[in-house]
Structure formats: structure tokens, C-alpha cells
Design a protein around this motif. Sequence first.
Motif, PDB file in Angstrom:
ATOM      1  N   ASP A 135       0.826  -1.099   0.082  1.00  0.00           N
ATOM      2  CA  ASP A 135      -0.074  -0.119  -0.142  1.00  0.00           C
ATOM      3  C   ASP A 135       0.921   1.214   0.217  1.00  0.00           C
ATOM      4  O   ASP A 135       0.413   2.217   0.235  1.00  0.00           O
ATOM      5  N   SER A 136       2.423   1.161  -0.189  1.00  0.00           N
ATOM      6  CA  SER A 136       3.103   2.345  -0.204  1.00  0.00           C
ATOM      7  C   SER A 136       3.176   2.890   1.037  1.00  0.00           C
ATOM      8  O   SER A 136       3.439   4.165   1.297  1.00  0.00           O
ATOM      9  N   VAL A 137       2.913   2.206   2.208  1.00  0.00           N
ATOM     10  CA  VAL A 137       2.849   2.877   3.471  1.00  0.00           C
ATOM     11  C   VAL A 137       4.342   2.476   4.132  1.00  0.00           C
ATOM     12  O   VAL A 137       5.199   3.473   4.521  1.00  0.00           O
ATOM     13  N   ALA A 138       4.874   1.495   4.025  1.00  0.00           N
ATOM     14  CA  ALA A 138       6.089   0.782   4.532  1.00  0.00           C
ATOM     15  C   ALA A 138       7.252   0.804   3.529  1.00  0.00           C
ATOM     16  O   ALA A 138       6.767   0.900   2.263  1.00  0.00           O
ATOM     17  N   THR A 139       8.401   1.147   4.022  1.00  0.00           N
ATOM     18  CA  THR A 139       9.351   1.242   2.973  1.00  0.00           C
ATOM     19  C   THR A 139       9.908  -0.122   2.532  1.00  0.00           C
ATOM     20  O   THR A 139       9.761  -1.245   3.548  1.00  0.00           O
ATOM     21  N   LEU A 140      10.600  -0.147   1.616  1.00  0.00           N
ATOM     22  CA  LEU A 140      11.358  -1.390   1.178  1.00  0.00           C
ATOM     23  C   LEU A 140      12.175  -1.661   2.332  1.00  0.00           C
ATOM     24  O   LEU A 140      12.561  -2.978   2.612  1.00  0.00           O
ATOM     25  N   GLU A 141      13.111  -0.765   3.125  1.00  0.00           N
ATOM     26  CA  GLU A 141      13.907  -1.164   4.333  1.00  0.00           C
ATOM     27  C   GLU A 141      13.260  -1.838   5.200  1.00  0.00           C
ATOM     28  O   GLU A 141      13.632  -2.901   5.899  1.00  0.00           O
ATOM     29  N   GLN A 142      11.901  -1.431   5.591  1.00  0.00           N
ATOM     30  CA  GLN A 142      11.078  -1.927   6.829  1.00  0.00           C
ATOM     31  C   GLN A 142      10.951  -3.450   6.559  1.00  0.00           C
ATOM     32  O   GLN A 142      10.745  -4.435   7.293  1.00  0.00           O
ATOM     33  N   LEU A 143      10.554  -3.778   5.207  1.00  0.00           N
ATOM     34  CA  LEU A 143      10.108  -4.869   4.542  1.00  0.00           C
ATOM     35  C   LEU A 143      11.216  -5.941   4.792  1.00  0.00           C
ATOM     36  O   LEU A 143      11.279  -6.953   5.315  1.00  0.00           O
ATOM     37  N   GLN A 144      12.421  -5.404   4.316  1.00  0.00           N
ATOM     38  CA  GLN A 144      13.727  -6.101   4.336  1.00  0.00           C
ATOM     39  C   GLN A 144      13.894  -6.492   5.853  1.00  0.00           C
ATOM     40  O   GLN A 144      14.462  -7.748   6.144  1.00  0.00           O
ATOM     41  N   ASN A 145      13.942  -5.670   6.507  1.00  0.00           N
ATOM     42  CA  ASN A 145      14.226  -5.983   8.169  1.00  0.00           C
ATOM     43  C   ASN A 145      13.162  -7.065   8.643  1.00  0.00           C
ATOM     44  O   ASN A 145      13.607  -7.703   9.367  1.00  0.00           O
ATOM     45  N   SER A 146      11.935  -6.784   8.364  1.00  0.00           N
ATOM     46  CA  SER A 146      11.115  -7.691   9.236  1.00  0.00           C
ATOM     47  C   SER A 146      11.263  -9.164   8.130  1.00  0.00           C
ATOM     48  O   SER A 146      11.014 -10.094   9.135  1.00  0.00           O
ATOM     49  N   LYS A 147      11.682  -9.112   7.165  1.00  0.00           N
ATOM     50  CA  LYS A 147      11.989 -10.375   6.417  1.00  0.00           C
ATOM     51  C   LYS A 147      13.195 -11.238   7.437  1.00  0.00           C
ATOM     52  O   LYS A 147      13.420 -12.128   7.500  1.00  0.00           O
ATOM     53  N   THR A 148      14.223 -10.280   7.646  1.00  0.00           N
ATOM     54  CA  THR A 148      15.643 -10.702   8.480  1.00  0.00           C
ATOM     55  C   THR A 148      15.124 -11.210   9.827  1.00  0.00           C
ATOM     56  O   THR A 148      15.528 -12.279  10.224  1.00  0.00           O
ATOM     57  N   ALA A 149      14.328 -10.636  10.298  1.00  0.00           N
ATOM     58  CA  ALA A 149      13.793 -10.933  11.664  1.00  0.00           C
ATOM     59  C   ALA A 149      13.055 -12.241  11.562  1.00  0.00           C
ATOM     60  O   ALA A 149      13.091 -13.057  12.503  1.00  0.00           O
ATOM     61  N   LEU A 150      12.183 -12.410  10.679  1.00  0.00           N
ATOM     62  CA  LEU A 150      11.416 -13.823  10.493  1.00  0.00           C
ATOM     63  C   LEU A 150      12.745 -14.923  10.126  1.00  0.00           C
ATOM     64  O   LEU A 150      12.210 -15.871  10.771  1.00  0.00           O
ATOM     65  N   ASP A 151      13.664 -14.695   9.439  1.00  0.00           N
ATOM     66  CA  ASP A 151      14.504 -15.539   9.007  1.00  0.00           C
ATOM     67  C   ASP A 151      15.213 -16.142  10.390  1.00  0.00           C
ATOM     68  O   ASP A 151      15.546 -17.341  10.765  1.00  0.00           O
ATOM     69  N   MET A 152      15.789 -15.060  11.249  1.00  0.00           N
ATOM     70  CA  MET A 152      16.371 -15.306  12.421  1.00  0.00           C
ATOM     71  C   MET A 152      15.638 -16.249  13.415  1.00  0.00           C
ATOM     72  O   MET A 152      15.923 -17.063  14.229  1.00  0.00           O
ATOM     73  N   ALA A 153      14.227 -15.680  13.637  1.00  0.00           N
ATOM     74  CA  ALA A 153      13.391 -16.476  14.388  1.00  0.00           C
ATOM     75  C   ALA A 153      13.302 -17.947  13.825  1.00  0.00           C
ATOM     76  O   ALA A 153      13.130 -18.875  14.793  1.00  0.00           O
ATOM     77  N   GLN A 154      13.122 -18.135  12.659  1.00  0.00           N
ATOM     78  CA  GLN A 154      13.053 -19.432  12.109  1.00  0.00           C
ATOM     79  C   GLN A 154      14.051 -20.365  12.501  1.00  0.00           C
ATOM     80  O   GLN A 154      14.127 -21.521  12.979  1.00  0.00           O
ATOM     81  N   GLN A 155      15.169 -19.860  12.499  1.00  0.00           N
ATOM     82  CA  GLN A 155      16.690 -20.382  12.685  1.00  0.00           C
ATOM     83  C   GLN A 155      16.653 -20.645  14.448  1.00  0.00           C
ATOM     84  O   GLN A 155      17.107 -21.763  14.613  1.00  0.00           O
ATOM     85  N   GLN A 156      16.292 -19.544  15.097  1.00  0.00           N
ATOM     86  CA  GLN A 156      16.288 -19.920  16.520  1.00  0.00           C
ATOM     87  C   GLN A 156      15.380 -21.141  17.088  1.00  0.00           C
ATOM     88  O   GLN A 156      15.715 -21.892  17.676  1.00  0.00           O
ATOM     89  N   LEU A 157      14.073 -21.044  16.011  1.00  0.00           N
ATOM     90  CA  LEU A 157      13.225 -22.397  16.471  1.00  0.00           C
ATOM     91  C   LEU A 157      13.723 -23.593  16.193  1.00  0.00           C
ATOM     92  O   LEU A 157      13.562 -24.721  16.803  1.00  0.00           O
ATOM     93  N   ARG A 158      14.611 -23.638  15.105  1.00  0.00           N
ATOM     94  CA  ARG A 158      15.178 -25.086  14.532  1.00  0.00           C
ATOM     95  C   ARG A 158      16.191 -25.340  15.616  1.00  0.00           C
ATOM     96  O   ARG A 158      16.357 -26.482  15.961  1.00  0.00           O
ATOM     97  N   THR A 159      17.116 -24.471  16.036  1.00  0.00           N
ATOM     98  CA  THR A 159      17.887 -24.668  17.055  1.00  0.00           C
ATOM     99  C   THR A 159      17.433 -25.347  18.221  1.00  0.00           C
ATOM    100  O   THR A 159      17.848 -26.325  18.848  1.00  0.00           O
TER     101      THR A 159
END
Length: 356
Positions: A125-149
Motif C-alpha cells: 500500500d506504499s505505507v512501509a518502506t522497502l527497508e522496513q520490509l527487508q528488516n522484517s524478513k530478516t527478523a523472520l529468518d532469524m526467528a526461524q533459525q532459533q526455532l530450529r536450534t
Amino acid sequence: MKPIHAILLLIAGAALFSSCGSPTTASQIPDTEIIPVTLQPLHAGAHTAGIPVSGQFTTDDEVLLSFKTDGIIQRILVKEGDAIRQGQTVATLNPTEIDAQAQQAQLAYEKAQRDYQRTNNLYKDSVATLEQLQNSKTALDMAQQQLRTAQFNRSHSIITAPRNGYVLRKLASEGQQVKSGAPVLETNGAQSGNWLLRVSVSNREWAAIHLQDSAAVEVESVPGKTFHGTVSRKGEGVDPATNAFQVDIRLTGARPSAIAFGMFGKAVIHPRQSNTGSSSNGPWAIPYEALLDGDGGTGYVFITNNGKTAQKVKVRISGMEKDKVIISEGLDSVQQVIISGSAYLKDGSEIRVINN
């Protein structure tokens, strides 16, 4: 007449002195060209007649089992001497703490999923920036790896048998707090029949034994019967507990059924013999006085094959005994070694054999 007699006596005395003095002077001149030496015939393979040994039965697949994480041992389901099957659960940790960590990681992952989905919708909706989207994706990947551990650690809060075998030792007890990696049980794969007779041998015996040498093995639990084996390993260093070398004999063919870890056994190892019966193959045992310039594992020896000239050769020392040095390399095809007179020799010196 007196002067004539005096002259005659003087001439006679001079002649007598000349005749007596010449041999004495000549005998005092040392013969520095040809050096007298003593020889000893060289023979190899001093242990070609069987080497009697004794030791204890073991396997080469002992394993120390431990937990992946810290915790309190809840159950140990086996005792020393129990037979175990591959995949069988043998010990467990109290799961309270590890389950809580896994649940925390699960909740963090679910939150990261929601945050990413929300940020992705806002970005569309052009409200969040690309940087915010990328940061949230990185946080999701990190949480997934912590769960696997956390899930991996939870799966390793139990110990399962890596193979069929037996429990050799129990190294911890129920209710005990243990650190990650601390051994809890020792097992082996003896149920598969991978038995070894581990024996101790002297320096000279070690030099005579080769890999794949045959052996006749006797087991105390099966009196009157002999089993076949082969040398599967030679220790490359001295065991500090026994000051001897260790050799493993692996049982081949029919194996005894009545055998256990640590059981006493005896064997006779039959080293491979030289095809010619000559001194072409080592090891060789020579007197200490024949060795020169010994330095660690090497030294020099004077040898002769024609009884007329000395030759200096470099040898490798594999061991020492009470009155002999064991040579493993350097005396191939040598007939005789010089055991006295070596101090006066150099390479190529002419020699005279005084005692063979």
C-alpha cells in the motif's frame, strides 16, 4: 794385545746392539693402514618362530554418550552389561527447561511471521518502506533459525544407542546435573562381533610384527579351542601405563560366543618370514658396541661383505633391549657387521679380521 782385544770387543758389542735393536724398533711401529676388527654374522627376523602375547578383549568402536544441552538427568534406562539396540532410548533429561526454550522460540517465530505479513501489506500500500520490509524478513529468518536450534536441542535431550552393542559403563546417575557433552554412558558395538584382543609387546617384538600377520587366539571362557585372528593395528607410541607397545589382533572366521569386554585372552602371533631366510629383511639385533653416533631414531654401523674393506651405513633404530639394539632399516643384504675396532674406522678403510 790389550788394544786389539778392546777393539774386537767394541765391534762385537756394536754388532750385537744392531742385531738386537732393529726388530724391537720395527715392532713398535703400528700398522695404521690395515685395522684389525671383529665381525658378527647378521641375521634377520629373530622372532619368526611365534610370539606369545596376552591381553584383554575390547572393540574399536567404544562411544561415550552425552546430552547436547545442560540439564538434570531424569531417567537412565539401562544398566552396565545390558545389551542395547540401535535407536533404543537409554537416558533422558528433565524436559521442563528445554521445552520452555522451544516454546519461547516457537512464539517468537509466530510473532515474526505476523510482523512480516503486516509489513508486507503496508509495503504493497506504499505505507512501509522497502527497508522496513527487508528488516522484517530478516527478523523472520532469524526467528526461524532459533526455532530450529531449540527443536534440535530438544530432540537431543534424550540419548539413543548409535548401534547394537552393550553398555560398558554408567558414568552418571538419575537426578544428577550434567553439563553439555559430559559423558553419561559408555557403549560399544560388541554385539556385532567386532572383538579385538589388545596386547602389549616389547620393542623387539613390535619391530618383528607386521600388519595382517596371523595369530592363534585362546579365550579363557572357551578352554581347549583356538580361534584365528590377524594383526589389525600396531601402536606407533609407547603406552605410558605399561611402557610397552600395543598391538590389536582382530578375530576372523568363527568367533567365540562366550566373550565380554575386558575378558583375558592369549595369542601366538606368527610374523611373516623372509622368503630366502637371509638377512635381506629386518629387523636385526646388533650389539650396542656396533652402533655409532646414535641420535634419536638413527645411527651408523660399519659393515663388510668381503672381509677386506669397511663400509659405513646409516640405520634406523626401532628399539633397544638389555644388551642389543634393534635395527629396522639400513642393513638390507648385509652379511656381517663390525662389532669391535669401529672407533678407528672410516668409510672405505682396509680391515683385517681377527675373529669372525
